[in-house]
Design a protein around this motif. Structure first.
Motif, PDB file in Angstrom:
ATOM      1  N   PRO A  30       0.797  -1.238   0.000  1.00 17.43           N
ATOM      2  CA  PRO A  30       0.000   0.000   0.000  1.00 17.43           C
ATOM      3  C   PRO A  30       0.824   1.280   0.000  1.00 17.43           C
ATOM      4  CG  PRO A  30      -0.191  -1.168   2.097  1.00 17.43           C
ATOM      5  CD  PRO A  30       0.461  -2.100   1.148  1.00 17.43           C
ATOM      6  N   MET A  31       1.989   1.292   0.636  1.00 17.17           N
ATOM      7  CA  MET A  31       2.786   2.518   0.655  1.00 17.17           C
ATOM      8  C   MET A  31       3.265   2.872  -0.750  1.00 17.17           C
ATOM      9  SD  MET A  31       4.989   2.415   4.206  1.00 17.17           S
ATOM     10  CE  MET A  31       5.404   4.161   4.117  1.00 17.17           C
ATOM     11  N   LEU A  32       3.596   1.864  -1.546  1.00 13.56           N
ATOM     12  CA  LEU A  32       3.967   2.128  -2.938  1.00 13.56           C
ATOM     13  C   LEU A  32       2.760   2.629  -3.728  1.00 13.56           C
ATOM     14  CD1 LEU A  32       6.372  -0.745  -4.116  1.00 13.56           C
ATOM     15  CD2 LEU A  32       6.934   1.602  -3.481  1.00 13.56           C
ATOM     16  N   ALA A  33       1.608   2.018  -3.482  1.00 12.85           N
ATOM     17  CA  ALA A  33       0.400   2.426  -4.194  1.00 12.85           C
ATOM     18  C   ALA A  33       0.056   3.884  -3.885  1.00 12.85           C
ATOM     19  CB  ALA A  33      -0.761   1.511  -3.817  1.00 12.85           C
ATOM     20  N   ASN A  34       0.295   4.303  -2.664  1.00 14.27           N
ATOM     21  CA  ASN A  34      -0.029   5.674  -2.278  1.00 14.27           C
ATOM     22  C   ASN A  34       0.855   6.707  -2.969  1.00 14.27           C
ATOM     23  OD1 ASN A  34      -2.084   4.854  -0.586  1.00 14.27           O
ATOM     24  ND2 ASN A  34      -0.779   4.793   1.247  1.00 14.27           N
ATOM     25  N   LEU A  35       2.007   6.273  -3.494  1.00 13.76           N
ATOM     26  CA  LEU A  35       2.889   7.214  -4.183  1.00 13.76           C
ATOM     27  C   LEU A  35       2.232   7.801  -5.419  1.00 13.76           C
ATOM     28  CD1 LEU A  35       6.365   5.437  -3.979  1.00 13.76           C
ATOM     29  CD2 LEU A  35       5.709   7.573  -2.862  1.00 13.76           C
ATOM     30  N   ALA A  36       1.264   7.079  -5.972  1.00 12.20           N
ATOM     31  CA  ALA A  36       0.588   7.585  -7.169  1.00 12.20           C
ATOM     32  C   ALA A  36      -0.068   8.934  -6.898  1.00 12.20           C
ATOM     33  CB  ALA A  36      -0.453   6.571  -7.642  1.00 12.20           C
ATOM     34  N   ARG A  37      -0.449   9.184  -5.658  1.00 14.21           N
ATOM     35  CA  ARG A  37      -1.080  10.459  -5.321  1.00 14.21           C
ATOM     36  C   ARG A  37      -0.109  11.622  -5.452  1.00 14.21           C
ATOM     37  NH1 ARG A  37      -4.011   8.493   0.329  1.00 14.21           N
ATOM     38  NH2 ARG A  37      -5.307   6.841  -0.605  1.00 14.21           N
ATOM     39  N   THR A  38       1.176  11.338  -5.371  1.00 13.77           N
ATOM     40  CA  THR A  38       2.194  12.390  -5.514  1.00 13.77           C
ATOM     41  C   THR A  38       2.543  12.655  -6.966  1.00 13.77           C
ATOM     42  OG1 THR A  38       4.122  10.910  -5.459  1.00 13.77           O
ATOM     43  CG2 THR A  38       3.187  11.575  -3.343  1.00 13.77           C
ATOM     44  N   GLY A  39       2.023  11.827  -7.861  1.00 10.79           N
ATOM     45  CA  GLY A  39       2.354  11.963  -9.269  1.00 10.79           C
ATOM     46  C   GLY A  39       3.468  11.034  -9.716  1.00 10.79           C
ATOM     47  N   LEU A  40       4.089  10.331  -8.776  1.00  4.78           N
ATOM     48  CA  LEU A  40       5.148   9.393  -9.148  1.00  4.78           C
ATOM     49  C   LEU A  40       4.520   8.125  -9.711  1.00  4.78           C
ATOM     50  CD1 LEU A  40       8.374   8.541  -7.241  1.00  4.78           C
ATOM     51  CD2 LEU A  40       6.886   6.686  -7.971  1.00  4.78           C
ATOM     52  N   ARG A  41       5.111   7.615 -10.756  1.00  3.41           N
ATOM     53  CA  ARG A  41       4.607   6.363 -11.329  1.00  3.41           C
ATOM     54  C   ARG A  41       5.773   5.514 -11.821  1.00  3.41           C
ATOM     55  NH1 ARG A  41       4.219   6.066 -16.972  1.00  3.41           N
ATOM     56  NH2 ARG A  41       4.883   7.969 -18.051  1.00  3.41           N
ATOM     57  N   LEU A 165       7.876 -13.716 -11.636  1.00  3.54           N
ATOM     58  CA  LEU A 165       8.126 -12.280 -11.682  1.00  3.54           C
ATOM     59  C   LEU A 165       6.850 -11.461 -11.741  1.00  3.54           C
ATOM     60  CD1 LEU A 165      10.331 -10.146 -11.750  1.00  3.54           C
ATOM     61  CD2 LEU A 165      10.445 -10.427 -14.240  1.00  3.54           C
ATOM     62  N   LEU A 166       5.887 -11.903 -12.531  1.00  2.00           N
ATOM     63  CA  LEU A 166       4.644 -11.156 -12.701  1.00  2.00           C
ATOM     64  C   LEU A 166       3.929 -10.855 -11.385  1.00  2.00           C
ATOM     65  CD1 LEU A 166       2.492  -9.874 -14.499  1.00  2.00           C
ATOM     66  CD2 LEU A 166       1.475 -12.146 -14.794  1.00  2.00           C
ATOM     67  N   PRO A 167       3.783 -11.822 -10.452  1.00  2.00           N
ATOM     68  CA  PRO A 167       3.076 -11.505  -9.200  1.00  2.00           C
ATOM     69  C   PRO A 167       3.719 -10.356  -8.424  1.00  2.00           C
ATOM     70  CG  PRO A 167       3.296 -13.876  -9.457  1.00  2.00           C
ATOM     71  CD  PRO A 167       4.155 -13.257 -10.524  1.00  2.00           C
ATOM     72  N   LEU A 168       5.045 -10.274  -8.433  1.00  2.00           N
ATOM     73  CA  LEU A 168       5.721  -9.203  -7.701  1.00  2.00           C
ATOM     74  C   LEU A 168       5.597  -7.865  -8.427  1.00  2.00           C
ATOM     75  CD1 LEU A 168       8.968 -11.060  -6.560  1.00  2.00           C
ATOM     76  CD2 LEU A 168       7.058 -10.332  -5.126  1.00  2.00           C
ATOM     77  N   LEU A 169       5.846  -7.848  -9.727  1.00  4.49           N
ATOM     78  CA  LEU A 169       5.754  -6.593 -10.468  1.00  4.49           C
ATOM     79  C   LEU A 169       4.329  -6.046 -10.474  1.00  4.49           C
ATOM     80  CD1 LEU A 169       8.097  -7.262 -13.535  1.00  4.49           C
ATOM     81  CD2 LEU A 169       8.567  -5.883 -11.497  1.00  4.49           C
ATOM     82  N   SER A 170       3.352  -6.937 -10.420  1.00  6.17           N
ATOM     83  CA  SER A 170       1.963  -6.492 -10.391  1.00  6.17           C
ATOM     84  C   SER A 170       1.626  -5.773  -9.097  1.00  6.17           C
ATOM     85  CB  SER A 170       1.017  -7.682 -10.585  1.00  6.17           C
ATOM     86  OG  SER A 170       1.192  -8.251 -11.868  1.00  6.17           O
ATOM     87  N   GLN A 171       2.346  -6.075  -8.028  1.00  5.09           N
ATOM     88  CA  GLN A 171       2.151  -5.359  -6.776  1.00  5.09           C
ATOM     89  C   GLN A 171       2.868  -4.013  -6.778  1.00  5.09           C
ATOM     90  OE1 GLN A 171       0.027  -6.096  -4.593  1.00  5.09           O
ATOM     91  NE2 GLN A 171      -0.459  -8.200  -5.159  1.00  5.09           N
ATOM     92  N   VAL A 172       3.977  -3.943  -7.503  1.00  3.80           N
ATOM     93  CA  VAL A 172       4.701  -2.673  -7.608  1.00  3.80           C
ATOM     94  C   VAL A 172       3.848  -1.635  -8.328  1.00  3.80           C
ATOM     95  CG1 VAL A 172       6.713  -1.536  -8.640  1.00  3.80           C
ATOM     96  CG2 VAL A 172       6.967  -3.760  -7.526  1.00  3.80           C
ATOM     97  N   GLN A 173       3.237  -2.039  -9.427  1.00  4.17           N
ATOM     98  CA  GLN A 173       2.368  -1.148 -10.206  1.00  4.17           C
ATOM     99  C   GLN A 173       1.135  -1.936 -10.608  1.00  4.17           C
ATOM    100  OE1 GLN A 173       3.249   2.103 -10.851  1.00  4.17           O
ATOM    101  NE2 GLN A 173       1.334   2.554 -11.882  1.00  4.17           N
ATOM    102  N   PRO A 174       0.066  -1.899  -9.788  1.00  2.00           N
ATOM    103  CA  PRO A 174      -1.095  -2.778 -10.007  1.00  2.00           C
ATOM    104  C   PRO A 174      -1.767  -2.624 -11.364  1.00  2.00           C
ATOM    105  CG  PRO A 174      -1.135  -1.853  -7.786  1.00  2.00           C
ATOM    106  CD  PRO A 174      -0.038  -1.144  -8.525  1.00  2.00           C
ATOM    107  N   ASP A 175      -1.674  -1.453 -11.999  1.00  2.00           N
ATOM    108  CA  ASP A 175      -2.373  -1.280 -13.278  1.00  2.00           C
ATOM    109  C   ASP A 175      -1.523  -1.664 -14.472  1.00  2.00           C
ATOM    110  OD1 ASP A 175      -0.588   0.798 -13.198  1.00  2.00           O
ATOM    111  OD2 ASP A 175      -2.032   2.366 -13.712  1.00  2.00           O
ATOM    112  N   TRP A 176      -0.326  -2.200 -14.236  1.00  2.00           N
ATOM    113  CA  TRP A 176       0.488  -2.699 -15.353  1.00  2.00           C
ATOM    114  C   TRP A 176      -0.217  -3.872 -16.029  1.00  2.00           C
ATOM    115  CZ3 TRP A 176       6.037  -2.753 -12.893  1.00  2.00           C
ATOM    116  CH2 TRP A 176       6.711  -1.596 -13.302  1.00  2.00           C
ATOM    117  N   GLN A 177      -0.163  -3.905 -17.327  1.00  2.00           N
ATOM    118  CA  GLN A 177      -0.713  -5.029 -18.094  1.00  2.00           C
ATOM    119  C   GLN A 177       0.442  -5.723 -18.809  1.00  2.00           C
ATOM    120  OE1 GLN A 177      -3.974  -5.910 -17.952  1.00  2.00           O
ATOM    121  NE2 GLN A 177      -4.256  -4.250 -16.479  1.00  2.00           N
TER     122      GLN A 177
END
Length: 340
Positions: A30-41, A165-177
């Protein structure tokens, strides 16, 4: 044109990876997900996991942590003269996940088990240009994979990337396809091969040669054209032997590489495929796919890359096809179309 390099331990690898594949997926971050609010992606640029942040943010060192329900998260961000650096750690009763990414020194993602035998040790690193490394397991059951980029690794080792690898990267950026992007890249490659499209490396070589022209106008025209080609030409330019180029070529190519490397938009499947069209290692991977039509198209394209027909029966049994692929690989190395 480099393929994936695989270094494994004993036969325990397959047993270990098989059991780890059944493990519970990684927890949310969740802390990584919250970074999106700062504009970081987070994004993938030229096959490298990168981050883009708005200018003026994260100028001072910031650290935060939280603990709840047997899990602890820690996040540190800092911007210095070289760029932004972010480090993140998530510790639970079963595993420790850590991520380090910097705009100037690459990306590392690792997972370590903590009192949990079903959690796979994993390290994914992209800390030097053109080198992506994925280590899975440890000791005798360790498997290591190396490729040119995330996209190359995924095409060459789809099941390994999908499972581990996919399960971990999907948590880093959940909207990655990511998996869909790779599927689109493969479709683009097969479509290009069906159309008979050829790699543009000969044209690129001519443009590089033109950078050494006695005519300033011709040098400028070649410079502009190489810049206009965008990302597809990046891999080719990076692999050039600069010791064989004159000072003018080296100077211009370094500037072109810097300009093309500092783009901040995500990779598109068509761009990725364009850069792979002449990569023998990629087509040697595609010729092993389950789809008969894909194998047939890939074999024909390999013949184009070889400027000669290759011996491959796409309808043969798996063992026969594997022997034929190894024979093609050996021939590619002998012709310097593929590194060992």
């Amino acid at each position: 044109m480099r393929g994936v390099r695989v270094v494994v331990g004993a036969v325990l690898v397959q047993m270990a990876l098989g059991s780890w594949a059944c493990a519970e997926g990684p927890p949310a971050m969740p802390m990584l997900a919250n970074l999106a609010r700062t504009g970081l992606r987070f994004c993938v640029i030229d096959g490298q996991v990168s981050m883009v942040s708005p200018s003026g943010r994260f100028y001072n060192r910031r650290s935060s942590s939280t603990s709840f329900g047997g899990r602890r998260e820690e996040l540190v961000t800092q911007r210095d003269q070289e760029g932004l650096r972010l480090s993140y750690t998530l510790t639970t009763t079963k595993r420790r996940l850590s991520l380090v990414i910097a705009s100037y020194s690459g990306f590392t993602l690792s997972q370590e088990p903590r009192k949990a035998k079903d959690v796979v040790p994993l390290r994914f690193a992209q800390n030097t240009p053109e080198q992506t490394v994925l280590d899975i397991g440890d000791g005798e059951a360790k498997a290591s994979y190396q490729a040119e980029s995330l996209w190359h690794l995924w095409i060459l080792q789809p099941e390994v990337c999908r499972t581990h690898l996919l399960p971990l990267l999907s948590q880093v950026q959940p909207d990655w396809q990511l998996e869909q992007i790779v599927a689109d890249v493969q479709d683009s490659l097969i479509g290009a091969a069906k159309e008979g499209r050829l790699p543009k490396r000969r044209v690129w070589r001519q443009l590089v040669d033109q950078l050494a022209s006695d005519s300033f106008g011709e040098r400028e025209a070649a410079d502009r054209k190489l810049r206009s080609l965008g990302r597809p030409v990046l891999g080719y330019l990076r692999h050039l032997d600069f010791s064989r180029l004159d000072a003018e070529q080296q100077y211009r190519l370094r500037r072109i590489l810097r300009a093309l490397s500092h783009q901040t938009t995500d990779d598109l499947p068509e761009q990725i495929a364009e850069g792979m069209l002449g990569d023998v290692a990629i087509w040697l991977a595609l010729v092993t796919r389950d789809d008969l039509a894909v194998r047939q198209v890939s074999a024909r394209h390999l013949s184009v890359l070889f400027d000669d027909s290759v011996v491959f029966d796409a309808a043969a049994d798996a063992a026969t096809r594997q022997r034929q692929v190894e024979a093609i690989r050996t021939a590619a190395v002998r012709r310097h179309l593929l590194s060992q």
